[in-house]
Design an enzyme around this catalytic site. Structure first.
Site, PDB file in Angstrom:
ATOM      1  CE  LYS A 184      -3.937  -2.162  -0.035  1.00 50.99           C
ATOM      2  NZ  LYS A 184      -3.507  -3.560  -0.165  1.00 50.99           N
TER       3      LYS A 184
HETATM    4  C1  PLP Z   1      -9.650  -3.016  -1.726  1.00 49.17           C
HETATM    5  C2  PLP Z   1      -9.084  -3.724  -0.539  1.00 49.17           C
HETATM    6  N1  PLP Z   1      -9.862  -3.915   0.529  1.00 49.17           N
HETATM    7  C3  PLP Z   1      -9.403  -4.522   1.634  1.00 49.17           C
HETATM    8  C4  PLP Z   1      -8.118  -4.988   1.701  1.00 49.17           C
HETATM    9  C5  PLP Z   1      -7.653  -5.687   2.926  1.00 49.17           C
HETATM   10  O1  PLP Z   1      -6.561  -5.021   3.494  1.00 49.17           O
HETATM   11  P1  PLP Z   1      -5.652  -5.752   4.580  1.00 49.17           P
HETATM   12  O2  PLP Z   1      -4.667  -6.586   3.821  1.00 49.17           O
HETATM   13  O3  PLP Z   1      -4.999  -4.623   5.321  1.00 49.17           O
HETATM   14  O4  PLP Z   1      -6.543  -6.547   5.420  1.00 49.17           O
HETATM   15  C6  PLP Z   1      -7.267  -4.830   0.602  1.00 49.17           C
HETATM   16  C7  PLP Z   1      -5.901  -5.351   0.648  1.00 49.17           C
HETATM   17  O5  PLP Z   1      -5.259  -5.650  -0.316  1.00 49.17           O
HETATM   18  C8  PLP Z   1      -7.759  -4.165  -0.537  1.00 49.17           C
HETATM   19  O6  PLP Z   1      -6.966  -3.984  -1.606  1.00 49.17           O
END
Ligand code: PLP
Length: 387
Positions: A184
């Site tokens: 990210k």
């Molecule tokens: C659009 C979206 N939502 C939710 C998530 C979930 O994030 P995390 O990996 O921090 O749980 C991601 C992670 O890649 C994402 O790209």
């Protein structure tokens, strides 16, 4: 051809992050503590959110937000098929029913008019995803939500630093959930943050994130604290650690610079690929916004080539260029095909993108030469496989 492999993403970590983590390790306090508080305050100030709750991931943020809103069996939540699994999985794991609304063909963000069509008396909330770091069109979405009494939960996993009409994502009148996964725009290793203006919601999520305990451990074990505590409700174990926040504290001040560099590379790609009919380039939304360029996601026009998207990615790899897949649409995954089948004709834009999309390397540490290598490899693969 370049001699080393270029991954599609890698975090930009410097001595400041490393030293801060080492400082936590040496301090004897590595889990949730003063550094998490510092990161929370700094993040809140950056996005302009009244309340922020640091967590282990955006997935945890989605989970706790849906639970805190009381989402239960029979409730419908409208979201996009062009997202990571967890947006939709968390709805299901809370007992709700995800309802997929198609995306716009250019920005790949949820199409507000398609959202309107999906509303039923059981609809409780809408989860737009700011795809690739470009804001969804929030004004009409808020208008629809108000008209039908729906809660808007922004999946802002891609949108750290994104702005919509001059306002940072995180400061709008909704709930926003950010991710600090290593690919990210800023990272804490793994991590997430829920931002909201609703004090009660923030308190509820805070309580649920750590066993439902009325006081966090670091306050109880501080010299001024007392070890006693109460469990106010059954809770989860979703608290961010100081060794995670130690990284975030030093990433956040560099975020704007990271985004500037991402934008430079994305614009270079746009310019270099402009004349290639085999690629459909990411479109800019027509309203004023700041794109955080989390991802660069062209669509490969496979009709004009002898190979499909997966082969295209394999060919790039042979040129030592990595790529990502964001995303195979939700309804194309095995579980959804079996348990919640949706015909491609019902989601034509997402189905089209799902078979053609790929993410090219985009991260602040990339050099101009790296970016030129990507362009050369993409052009080579296209030239070698034109119909
Ligand atoms: C659009 C979206 N939502 C939710 C998530 C979930 O994030 P995390 O990996 O921090 O749980 C991601 C992670 O890649 C994402 O790209």
């Amino acid at each position: 051809m370049r001699s080393t492999f270029l991954p599609f993403s890698t975090p930009t970590l410097e001595d400041a992050e490393i030293n801060e983590v080492v400082d936590s390790l040496r301090s004897g306090w590595i889990t949730t503590g003063p550094k998490v508080k510092r990161f929370e305050e700094a993040f809140k100030a950056y996005v302009g959110a009244p309340y922020a709750v640091p967590l282990t991931s955006a997935t945890a943020g989605l989970h706790l937000t849906l639970l805190a809103l009381g989402i239960k069996e029979g409730d419908e939540i409208i979201t996009t098929p062009m997202t990571f699994a967890s947006t939709v999985s968390m709805i299901i794991l809370c007992g709700g029913t995800p309802v997929l609304a198609d995306i716009e063909p250019g920005t790949l963000n949820i199409d507000v008019e398609r959202v309107r069509e999906k509303i039923t008396p059981a609809t409780r909330a809408v989860i737009p995803v700011h795809f690739a770091g470009q804001s969804c069109d929030m004004d009409p979405l808020f208008a629809i939500a108000k008209e039908h009494g729906l809660t808007v939960i922004e999946d802002a996993a891609h949108a750290v630093g994104t702005e919509y009409k001059g306002q940072r994502i995180g400061s709008l009148d909704s709930i926003s959930i950010f991710s600090f996964h290593p690919n990210k725009n800023i990272t804490t290793g793994e991590g997430g943050m829920v931002c909201t203006a609703d004090e009660n919601l923030a308190e509820e999520i805070s309580l649920m994130k750590f066993h439902g305990m009325n006081r966090e451990a670091w306050k109880r074990f501080a010299a001024s604290g007392t070890p006693n505590y109460d469990i106010m409700m059954p809770g989860f174990k979703y608290n961010m650690m100081d060794i995670q926040a130690a990284i975030g504290i030093h990433q956040l001040p560099r975020l704007d610079g990271f985004i500037d560099r991402r934008k430079e590379i994305a614009e270079f790609y746009n310019q270099e690929f402009a004349d290639l009919p085999e690629l459909a380039l990411p479109a800019y939304a027509p309203y004023q916004q700041r794109h955080a360029w989390h991802l660069y996601t062209p669509l490969v026009r496979i009709e004009k080539l002898n190979i499909d998207r997966d082969r295209f990615m394999e060919e790039l790899k042979k040129h030592n260029i990595g790529s990502g897949l964001h995303y195979k649409a939700i309804h194309h995954h095995a579980w959804y095909r079996e348990h919640m089948p949706v015909a491609d004709e019902a989601l034509p834009n997402a189905s089209y993108a799902s078979q053609r999309i790929l993410s090219l390397p985009l991260f602040p540490k990339m050099t101009d030469e790296d970016a030129r290598d990507v362009v050369a490899a993409v052009k080579d693969v296209i030239c070698a496989n034109r119909r």
